[in-house]
Motif scaffolding. Sequence first.
Motif, mmCIF file in Angstrom:
data_model
loop_
_atom_site.group_PDB
_atom_site.id
_atom_site.type_symbol
_atom_site.label_atom_id
_atom_site.label_comp_id
_atom_site.label_asym_id
_atom_site.label_seq_id
_atom_site.Cartn_x
_atom_site.Cartn_y
_atom_site.Cartn_z
ATOM 1 N N LEU A 43 0.827 -1.209 0.000
ATOM 2 C CA LEU A 43 0.000 0.000 0.000
ATOM 3 C C LEU A 43 0.863 1.262 0.000
ATOM 4 O O LEU A 43 0.496 2.272 -0.606
ATOM 5 C CB LEU A 43 -0.951 -0.012 1.196
ATOM 6 N N MET A 44 2.026 1.204 0.665
ATOM 7 C CA MET A 44 2.939 2.354 0.654
ATOM 8 C C MET A 44 3.518 2.582 -0.737
ATOM 9 O O MET A 44 3.833 3.719 -1.104
ATOM 10 C CB MET A 44 4.071 2.153 1.658
ATOM 11 N N PHE A 45 3.648 1.517 -1.506
ATOM 12 C CA PHE A 45 4.186 1.622 -2.852
ATOM 13 C C PHE A 45 3.329 2.563 -3.719
ATOM 14 O O PHE A 45 3.844 3.243 -4.607
ATOM 15 C CB PHE A 45 4.277 0.232 -3.490
ATOM 16 N N ALA A 46 2.039 2.635 -3.439
ATOM 17 C CA ALA A 46 1.135 3.505 -4.201
ATOM 18 C C ALA A 46 1.425 4.983 -3.950
ATOM 19 O O ALA A 46 1.009 5.840 -4.738
ATOM 20 C CB ALA A 46 -0.317 3.187 -3.853
ATOM 21 N N THR A 47 2.131 5.302 -2.879
ATOM 22 C CA THR A 47 2.425 6.704 -2.565
ATOM 23 C C THR A 47 3.737 7.183 -3.174
ATOM 24 O O THR A 47 4.062 8.361 -3.060
ATOM 25 C CB THR A 47 2.477 6.926 -1.044
ATOM 26 N N VAL A 48 4.480 6.307 -3.825
ATOM 27 C CA VAL A 48 5.786 6.677 -4.379
ATOM 28 C C VAL A 48 5.705 7.861 -5.351
ATOM 29 O O VAL A 48 6.506 8.797 -5.248
ATOM 30 C CB VAL A 48 6.484 5.457 -5.018
ATOM 31 N N PRO A 49 4.751 7.914 -6.307
ATOM 32 C CA PRO A 49 4.704 9.083 -7.196
ATOM 33 C C PRO A 49 4.489 10.402 -6.450
ATOM 34 O O PRO A 49 5.105 11.412 -6.795
ATOM 35 C CB PRO A 49 3.515 8.785 -8.116
ATOM 36 N N LEU A 50 3.662 10.383 -5.424
ATOM 37 C CA LEU A 50 3.422 11.603 -4.666
ATOM 38 C C LEU A 50 4.662 11.995 -3.869
ATOM 39 O O LEU A 50 5.020 13.172 -3.799
ATOM 40 C CB LEU A 50 2.221 11.424 -3.730
ATOM 41 N N VAL A 51 5.343 11.023 -3.290
ATOM 42 C CA VAL A 51 6.579 11.310 -2.559
ATOM 43 C C VAL A 51 7.619 11.900 -3.502
ATOM 44 O O VAL A 51 8.304 12.882 -3.169
ATOM 45 C CB VAL A 51 7.120 10.040 -1.864
#
Length: 140
Positions: A43-51
């Motif tokens: 689920l954290m992987f989905a936040t990579v573009p935003l990070v």
Amino acid sequence: MTPVKQTYTGRNRSHIIILAVVYCGLMLLYARWDASLWIIGFLMFATVPLVMDIVADRRGEFVFDDNGVQWSTQKSTVQITLAQIDSVTFKTRLDGSRKMTLMTTDGHKIVVPPHLTPPYPAITAALDAKGIKHRAHHFF
């Protein structure tokens, strides 16, 4: 005509708040409901573009005025006069965002970066004021 402007910065308050809420939710899943670490990691992987957006602080600006259309990002700058624009196509995607494509008089298609596409009502009103044809396609 009032110019239509759209500015974008990767490091803004809403992005940081969204990221904080998502990470708090993930911590809650782990602490309260004992979620598996590989599920949390997925689920954290989905936040990579935003990070990456926040870290790189991507910036850009789109302007449609009496001179034409110009936009600039950290990598490129594009300037098109009104005489070069034949028509504009808007395509609504399934996530609700719009893709804006400029058709030039010599047959080229130029796609405006998605994060710089101005609000639909404002840009269509400006296009109508300049007499530039535009059309919208939904869910392509």
